[in-house]
Design a protein around this motif. Sequence first.
Motif, short mmCIF file in Angstrom:
data_model
loop_
_atom_site.label_atom_id
_atom_site.label_comp_id
_atom_site.label_asym_id
_atom_site.label_seq_id
_atom_site.Cartn_x
_atom_site.Cartn_y
_atom_site.Cartn_z
N ASN A 1 -8.71 -5.39 -10.17
CA ASN A 1 -8.75 -3.92 -10.32
C ASN A 1 -9.31 -3.52 -11.69
OD1 ASN A 1 -8.49 -1.22 -9.74
ND2 ASN A 1 -6.26 -1.16 -9.95
N ALA B 1 -5.30 -4.57 -2.87
CA ALA B 1 -6.25 -5.53 -2.34
C ALA B 1 -5.79 -6.97 -2.48
CB ALA B 1 -7.60 -5.38 -3.04
N ARG C 1 -9.48 4.56 -7.36
CA ARG C 1 -9.50 3.15 -6.96
C ARG C 1 -8.31 2.82 -6.06
NH1 ARG C 1 -10.23 -0.17 -12.42
NH2 ARG C 1 -10.40 1.78 -13.55
N HIS C 2 -7.15 3.36 -6.37
CA HIS C 2 -5.97 3.11 -5.54
C HIS C 2 -6.22 3.61 -4.11
CE1 HIS C 2 -1.77 3.75 -4.10
NE2 HIS C 2 -1.58 2.61 -4.72
N PHE D 1 -12.92 -6.98 -8.48
CA PHE D 1 -12.26 -6.36 -7.32
C PHE D 1 -10.80 -6.80 -7.24
CE2 PHE D 1 -11.01 -5.97 -2.94
CZ PHE D 1 -11.68 -4.84 -2.46
N TYR E 1 -8.72 1.18 -2.37
CA TYR E 1 -8.12 -0.09 -1.97
C TYR E 1 -7.16 0.08 -0.79
CZ TYR E 1 -9.92 -2.49 -6.14
OH TYR E 1 -10.72 -3.05 -7.09
N ASN F 1 0.80 -1.23 0.00
CA ASN F 1 0.00 0.00 0.00
C ASN F 1 0.83 1.28 0.00
OD1 ASN F 1 1.01 -0.37 2.56
ND2 ASN F 1 -0.83 0.32 3.62
N HIS G 1 -1.45 -4.09 -6.76
CA HIS G 1 -2.85 -3.94 -6.37
C HIS G 1 -2.95 -4.08 -4.85
CE1 HIS G 1 -7.05 -3.98 -6.28
NE2 HIS G 1 -7.31 -5.17 -6.79
#
Length: 451
Positions: free
Chosen positions: A393, A305, A353-354, A390, A357, A282, A303
């Motif tokens: 992404n 997630a 989106r980043h 999900f 997540y 992250n 990603h």
Amino acid sequence: MSDSDVLVIGAGPAALVIAAELAEKGLAVTALAPADPRTPWVNTYGIWADEVEALGLSPLLSHRWLDTVSYFGAGGGQVDGGDAPLPHGRAYGLFDKALLQGHLLERFARAGGRWQKGLAAAIEHDADGSSIRVRSAEGVLDAAATSSGEPAPAHLRAALVIDATGHDPVFVRRDPDGPVAGQAAYGIVGRFSAPPIAPGQFVFMDYRADHLSEAERREEPPTFLYAMDLGEGVFFVEETSLALAPAVPFALLRERLNRRLAHRGVKVLEIRHEEFCLFPMNPPLPDLQQRVVGFGGAASMVHPASGYLVGGLLRRAPGLAAAVDAAWREGLRGEALSRAAWQGLWPASLRWRHAFYRFGLEKLMRFDEARLRNHFATFFSLPSELWYGFLTNTLEPSRLLAAMVRLFGLAPWDVRWGLMGLQGREAALLAPMLRPGRQHAATFRQEWRRE
């Protein structure tokens, strides 16, 4: 004048993917790496079969599983200690690393790309491009990646520099905004006294923890098994921590894996390969105003997630290459060219989106073992296209939000309470989603209306 239109730094999957895409646009591309780009890659690259089929790269898979499952010791959305697998109904694949690497090298060579051997030591920018000082260079590599023995120049110049050197990039800058969580995994490829998973099966997540004491399940970080049958009596088994800051140590993961196998009466007879995997899940986005453009881990493209990267590289490289090519043909240079490239890589929708997540991962890292199993049991009860979108992404923001609202409605109350509370830096991570900025507001309104 520039030696190249674009200089790509690196020789891993990210560097090869973007270098090939740019060269195929007709741009003059040089790739700079300290070693032979044919050096075999070490890590394992898994991908959902639908992803690789959409990319037309199925022939590059070494394995493909139809029997894909997870275990959460859960039923009906609640943990009950059961051992029933949760089938995913989607095929999963494993890249043949040598084939993927060779495919990308061939594309780059065929498009006229060239390799320069050396280390990027320093960079200077001017209105028209950038100059890289190269040190410890040992020769020049031609497009087929064979040594020519020519001395490397002390400097390389390009109109645009792309840093694809991984999670600790050479030139790309990020402004830290808190601890960065790491996904850590320890795995082995080998032979066992009995099959560690069902023959012919791929296990995405096995969160069962009956090999741990009640205190360990309550107080220690949750981990899961990621495993696959490679055929002919060989299996890959990997104990994985989704994310934690600081990351779970390899020693604990190895111990957990051995205990998990022993609890099921399985002994390791032969270890053919050990895998130690650790990468940031992250990190914040890079400074999108800087002159050097990132790609891959250098551009925070993991990603948050799922930890997946290669599928995203393959999907997003054409967009970045198209943005660079269009800006180049328009006559943009210097800062304007870099801004166009960054915008092509990180448009408003992907930035949102980043942020989403990252916020979600922060919550999951606070979940204990039981709550986390409840969460994933509920998550995989969503329609397949939602959980798949999900994890890859590929859901637009409005569908992503709709999926999470649906998840909340299906989840047991312990998961709902965990999702509702704001702790630590969660409020700060929430802010970018609520305030995308006036310059992006129109884009978000258009995305919402499309749904």
